[in-house]
Design an enzyme around this catalytic site. Structure first.
Site, mmCIF file in Angstrom:
data_model
loop_
_atom_site.group_PDB
_atom_site.id
_atom_site.type_symbol
_atom_site.label_atom_id
_atom_site.label_comp_id
_atom_site.label_asym_id
_atom_site.label_seq_id
_atom_site.Cartn_x
_atom_site.Cartn_y
_atom_site.Cartn_z
ATOM 1 N N GLU A 1 6.804 8.760 -7.601
ATOM 2 C CA GLU A 1 5.642 8.437 -8.435
ATOM 3 C C GLU A 1 4.684 9.626 -8.540
ATOM 4 O O GLU A 1 4.104 9.853 -9.593
ATOM 5 C CB GLU A 1 4.910 7.194 -7.911
ATOM 6 C CG GLU A 1 5.697 5.901 -8.090
ATOM 7 C CD GLU A 1 6.028 5.585 -9.555
ATOM 8 O OE1 GLU A 1 5.354 6.103 -10.462
ATOM 9 O OE2 GLU A 1 7.005 4.841 -9.774
ATOM 10 N N TYR B 1 -3.410 4.815 -9.576
ATOM 11 C CA TYR B 1 -2.108 4.556 -10.193
ATOM 12 C C TYR B 1 -1.011 4.522 -9.128
ATOM 13 O O TYR B 1 -0.193 3.593 -9.069
ATOM 14 C CB TYR B 1 -1.771 5.620 -11.256
ATOM 15 C CG TYR B 1 -0.317 5.555 -11.619
ATOM 16 C CD1 TYR B 1 0.143 4.581 -12.497
ATOM 17 C CD2 TYR B 1 0.624 6.391 -11.012
ATOM 18 C CE1 TYR B 1 1.493 4.457 -12.780
ATOM 19 C CE2 TYR B 1 1.973 6.285 -11.281
ATOM 20 C CZ TYR B 1 2.403 5.310 -12.169
ATOM 21 O OH TYR B 1 3.745 5.171 -12.421
ATOM 22 N N ASP C 1 0.605 3.256 -16.581
ATOM 23 C CA ASP C 1 0.683 4.686 -16.912
ATOM 24 C C ASP C 1 0.674 4.809 -18.434
ATOM 25 O O ASP C 1 0.440 3.828 -19.145
ATOM 26 C CB ASP C 1 1.905 5.338 -16.251
ATOM 27 C CG ASP C 1 3.219 4.901 -16.876
ATOM 28 O OD1 ASP C 1 3.211 4.014 -17.774
ATOM 29 O OD2 ASP C 1 4.270 5.439 -16.492
ATOM 30 N N CYS D 1 9.663 1.705 -27.071
ATOM 31 C CA CYS D 1 8.302 1.682 -27.623
ATOM 32 C C CYS D 1 7.729 3.099 -27.545
ATOM 33 O O CYS D 1 6.708 3.361 -26.916
ATOM 34 C CB CYS D 1 7.450 0.675 -26.849
ATOM 35 S SG CYS D 1 5.907 0.256 -27.661
ATOM 36 N N CYS E 1 13.625 -4.046 -29.540
ATOM 37 C CA CYS E 1 12.629 -4.407 -28.532
ATOM 38 C C CYS E 1 12.666 -5.903 -28.211
ATOM 39 O O CYS E 1 12.625 -6.732 -29.125
ATOM 40 C CB CYS E 1 11.238 -4.023 -29.033
ATOM 41 S SG CYS E 1 9.945 -4.509 -27.869
ATOM 42 N N CYS F 1 4.849 -8.973 -30.861
ATOM 43 C CA CYS F 1 4.044 -7.751 -30.884
ATOM 44 C C CYS F 1 3.110 -7.766 -32.103
ATOM 45 O O CYS F 1 3.548 -7.729 -33.245
ATOM 46 C CB CYS F 1 4.971 -6.545 -30.941
ATOM 47 S SG CYS F 1 4.074 -4.979 -31.032
#
Ligand code: ADE
Length: 358
Positions: free
Chosen positions: A43, A125, A143, A195, A205, A211
């Protein structure tokens, strides 16, 4: 969680079960979580760096230092050397500080978002990501990929960075209590592979039917970017000196913007400030209107002054040339000065005024 939020997380997890990217720091979907040390390293590396670039670094790094204790005992210079090329070197220094703190605590990472956040150099984060992915804790992991998915899903219209609060709230509303690490990584994979910033592949998707940005036909417009900062505005002057059907032109100095081009004499507005308004001849001068022009880094109002005297001989000591007006289009004037010349020719003879050419 309400039914529609549950429906979103279920669809996403089902998609992840079938399409998760196999990455060296990951457990397979639904499998027990991977080692917290490896999650943490990945990460930190993945901040500001792509998955493809991180993979070989992650392999070298974890081979050399397979545990947090091993990393805590490393020489700073060795860690920096293995990190070299990943950039953002403060991350490597923070990594070492954190490894030493965890080693001092017995070598086990704390398993809550709050306790992780208290470790040196471990930001909001990373704490959320490690809590969710390594410990299965429910945490809202946002993120840039997740931000884009959520902004589109809910058509969040407030521009970044102010819009981040609404994006976080919406991300929280769809984050499930179970499989929160898989959910976070599913959002990341969706953002990275479907996306995408440009040309999102909405037909593939799993969330496209829910959406809101897609329903409006505007997926690419989200997240809404902040308005660009206004360009600086400058004022300057240019001087139109005409004699017997010819105009006085100069050659601009330097290699920079407009350097080497023919132009009307001007008062130095190009040098990062307003012009000095000092004319090349004493005068008399008359108002000749103004020309507005937008360059890449600034906009300019160029005030045109028209010479109405006859002391042309004092120009002899200056660099320049008399250019015949009937061949002015062959002088290669840059657009700004071509506009100014048109304005001057429109106003000389035809009554001088305050015309503005855009
Ligand atoms: N970007 C940041 N963390 C990630 C992860 N765990 N998987 C894929 N992309 C990521």
């Amino acid at each position: 969680m309400d039914a529609s939020a549950q429906n979103i997380s279920e669809s996403l997890l089902a998609w992840y079960d079938a399409h998760a990217r196999a990455l060296p720091w990951r457990a397979a979907p639904g499998a027990p979580p991977p080692d917290a040390y490896r999650v943490w390293i990945s990460e930190v590396m993945l901040q500001q760096t792509t998955v493809a670039a991180v993979i070989p670094y992650f392999a070298r790094f974890t081979e050399r230092w397979p545990t947090v204790e091993a990393l805590a005992a490393a020489e700073d210079g060795d860690v920096m050397a293995v990190w070299a090329g990943l950039g953002y070197y403060a991350r490597a220094r923070n990594l070492l500080a954190c490894a030493r703190a965890v080693a001092a605590m017995g070598g086990r990472f704390p398993d809550s978002e709050e306790a992780l956040r208290a470790l040196p150099g471990l930001g909001a984060y990373t704490a959320a990501a490690v809590a969710a992915i390594a410990f299965g804790r429910r945490a809202v992991v946002v993120d840039a990929n997740v931000e884009r998915v959520v902004a589109r899903l809910f058509a969040i219209a407030k521009p970044l960075p102010a819009g981040r609060a609404a994006i976080r709230t919406a991300a929280g509303a769809i984050t499930p209590h179970e499989r929160s690490g898989d959910f976070a990584q599913a959002m990341m994979d969706l953002g990275a592979t479907i996306c995408t910033t440009r040309a999102p592949r909405c037909l593939l998707c799993p969330l496209s039917d829910r959406c809101l940005a897609r329903q409006a036909g505007e997926a690419e417009s989200f997240p809404v970017k902040p308005a660009k900062a206004a360009k600086p505005h400058r004022k300057g002057h240019a001087w139109w000196i005409e004699r017997h059907g010819a105009v006085w032109l100069v050659r601009r100095q330097g290699k920079g913007m407009l350097g080497g081009m023919r132009a009307l004499p001007d008062d130095g507005w190009i040098a990062g400030r307003d012009g000095t308004a000092v004319p090349p001849l004493a005068g008399p001068w008359q108002a000749g209107g103004s020309v507005a022009h937008v360059f890449t880094h600034f906009s300019l109002d160029l005030n045109l002054r028209l010479y109405s005297g006859s002391d042309w001989d004092s120009l002899a000591a200056q660099d320049g040339e008399w250019w015949p007006l009937e061949r002015l289009d062959e002088a290669g004037l840059p657009t700004l000065f071509a506009k100014a010349a048109r304005l001057a020719q429109a106003t000389t003879g035809a009554g001088r005024g305050d015309e503005v050419i855009q």
